[in-house]
Scaffold this motif. Structure first.
Motif, PDB file in Angstrom:
ATOM      1  N   GLY A 199      16.766 -41.636 -12.125  1.00  0.00           N
ATOM      2  CA  GLY A 199      17.213 -42.310 -10.825  1.00  0.00           C
ATOM      3  C   GLY A 199      16.633 -43.942 -10.932  1.00  0.00           C
ATOM      4  O   GLY A 199      16.758 -44.736  -9.856  1.00  0.00           O
ATOM      5  N   HIS A 200      16.042 -44.089 -12.055  1.00  0.00           N
ATOM      6  CA  HIS A 200      15.591 -45.737 -12.254  1.00  0.00           C
ATOM      7  C   HIS A 200      16.517 -46.564 -12.623  1.00  0.00           C
ATOM      8  O   HIS A 200      17.603 -46.155 -13.202  1.00  0.00           O
ATOM      9  N   CYS A 201      16.607 -47.966 -12.486  1.00  0.00           N
ATOM     10  CA  CYS A 201      17.594 -48.802 -12.720  1.00  0.00           C
ATOM     11  C   CYS A 201      17.442 -49.075 -14.332  1.00  0.00           C
ATOM     12  O   CYS A 201      18.360 -49.881 -14.598  1.00  0.00           O
ATOM     13  N   GLY A 202      16.518 -48.315 -14.893  1.00  0.00           N
ATOM     14  CA  GLY A 202      16.506 -49.149 -16.509  1.00  0.00           C
ATOM     15  C   GLY A 202      16.042 -47.919 -17.248  1.00  0.00           C
ATOM     16  O   GLY A 202      15.976 -46.954 -16.804  1.00  0.00           O
ATOM     17  N   ILE A 203      15.955 -48.129 -18.592  1.00  0.00           N
ATOM     18  CA  ILE A 203      15.677 -47.267 -19.723  1.00  0.00           C
ATOM     19  C   ILE A 203      13.959 -47.249 -19.576  1.00  0.00           C
ATOM     20  O   ILE A 203      13.289 -48.232 -19.430  1.00  0.00           O
ATOM     21  N   LEU A 204      13.391 -46.168 -19.606  1.00  0.00           N
ATOM     22  CA  LEU A 204      11.894 -46.211 -19.576  1.00  0.00           C
ATOM     23  C   LEU A 204      11.190 -45.684 -20.745  1.00  0.00           C
ATOM     24  O   LEU A 204      11.473 -45.317 -21.473  1.00  0.00           O
ATOM     25  N   ASP A 205       9.939 -46.232 -20.716  1.00  0.00           N
ATOM     26  CA  ASP A 205       8.837 -45.901 -21.556  1.00  0.00           C
ATOM     27  C   ASP A 205       7.894 -45.612 -20.863  1.00  0.00           C
ATOM     28  O   ASP A 205       7.040 -46.351 -20.126  1.00  0.00           O
ATOM     29  N   GLY A 206       7.537 -44.205 -20.505  1.00  0.00           N
ATOM     30  CA  GLY A 206       6.657 -43.571 -19.530  1.00  0.00           C
ATOM     31  C   GLY A 206       7.056 -43.919 -18.342  1.00  0.00           C
ATOM     32  O   GLY A 206       8.206 -43.379 -17.942  1.00  0.00           O
TER      33      GLY A 206
END
Ligand code: PBG
Length: 343
Positions: free
Chosen positions: A146-153
């Motif tokens: 559900g975040h607006c971007g691609i995650l690192d951790g």
């Protein structure tokens, strides 16, 4: 003729208040319906309204969002019907959000040419040639977290995310979107999308950037509608602090430099001062987004009989336009357009 002005003999006791025999009577111009209309400074028109739609998979689907009465998740066929009905009401622009069948870590469905938004763009453009099709460009509806971007951790990677946003915008343009509206608040995404579009021959596709998008509690109901609540944490590392307005001007300036054609301030009602500053400073096409929480509050209070909802609706839209918004994105678009047409 009847007026609400009171009897003609109603001589004010304050005669000659300044010793010159003059008394200022601003009420003179409020005497009749026609005079009030004559001196009205702000006039809404249906053409300035943008109607957001939530498009999902399937067919014949029309699922009401419980926290947004009157707003539905719609399959592509229903989204077309809703757009036709909105156009018949006088609305000339829609803003599409997507609910993909599958979500993953990187939001890959956002750029899928067969996903609900891309299909809806084609279907609406096939059916109607006088409605502007705008698409929301963000990953939060497409990522499993559900975040607006691609995650690192738990960190959102700005530049990697921008790459996916460019692919998403291109897939919308290929499907026929007139305007793409990046709402993610990653740095540099407007310029990257502009270059991406131009590089593929989409010079005429415009960018309406969510330039001053605040980290707001008023987005709550939207996250039900779009199924995009973050699984952990919040959006404070990319959306703006509600306390800031100078920063909003810097954000808008950057987006304009990067090639934004229209800038959005969001939410609208609690940020009328921001709309005014943005419009006065840049004199560029400016939109105010009356967001889900603003709509839900008016609906709920109206439903409870605590406010006169139709009046509050028009008052709120008038205020957003008066503050400087040329364009208003609102879930009330159809109702407001009907009201403006006297229906
Ligand atoms: C996607 C997006 C959001 C809204 C528009 N685009 C949600 C968010 O930022 O959390 C909110 C619209 C509304 O509340 O009506 N990023």
């Amino acid at each position: 003729m009847t007026t609400d002005a009171g009897p003609a003999s109603d001589k004010v006791s304050a005669e000659e208040p300044d010793g010159l025999g003059l008394i200022h009577r601003p009420r003179r111009l409020r005497t009749t319906v026609a005079t009030r209309a004559l001196v009205r400074e702000t006039r809404l028109s249906a053409e300035m309204l943008v109607y957001p739609l939530f498009v999902c998979d399937g067919s014949g689907v029309r699922r009401e969002v419980s926290s947004m009465p009157g707003v539905h998740q719609l399959s592509v066929d229903e989204a077309v019907r809703e757009t036709v009905a909105a156009r018949d009401d006088g609305v000339r622009a829609v803003l599409l959000f997507g609910l993909p069948a599958h979500k993953d870590e990187t939001g890959s469905a956002a750029a899928d040419s067969t996903a609900p938004v891309q299909s809806a763009i084609r279907a609406i453009r096939d059916r109607l040639d006088d409605v502007t099709v705008i698409t929301d460009v963000c990953l939060c509806e497409y990522t499993s977290h559900g975040h607006c971007g691609i995650l690192d951790g738990d960190r959102i990677l700005n530049d990697v995310t921008v790459g996916r946003l460019v692919e998403t915008a291109l897939s919308h343009a290929e499907a026929g979107a007139h305007i793409v509206a990046p709402s993610d608040m990653m740095d540099g995404r407007v310029g990257a999308i502009r270059r991406g579009l131009d590089g593929r021959g989409f010079e005429e596709v415009a960018i309406m950037s969510y330039a001053a998008k605040y980290c707001s509690a008023f987005y709550g109901p939207f996250r039900d509608a779009a199924d995009s609540a973050p699984a952990f944490g919040d959006r404070r590392t990319h959306q703006m602090d509600p306390a800031n307005v100078e920063e909003a001007l810097r954000e808008v300036e950057l987006d304009l430099e990067e090639g934004a054609d229209i800038v959005i301030v969001k939410p609208a009602m609690p940020y009328l001062d921001v709309i005014r500053r943005v419009k006065s400073t840049f004199q560029q096409p400016t939109a105010g987004y009356q967001v889900s929480g603003e709509y839900a509050m008016l609906k709920a209070a109206g439903h409870n009989g605590w406010i006169d909802e139709p009046r509050a609706m028009m008052e709120s839209l008038t205020a957003i336009h008066r503050a400087g918004a040329d364009i208003i994105i609102t879930y009330y678009a159809r109702e407001a357009a009907r009201s403006l047409a006297g229906r």
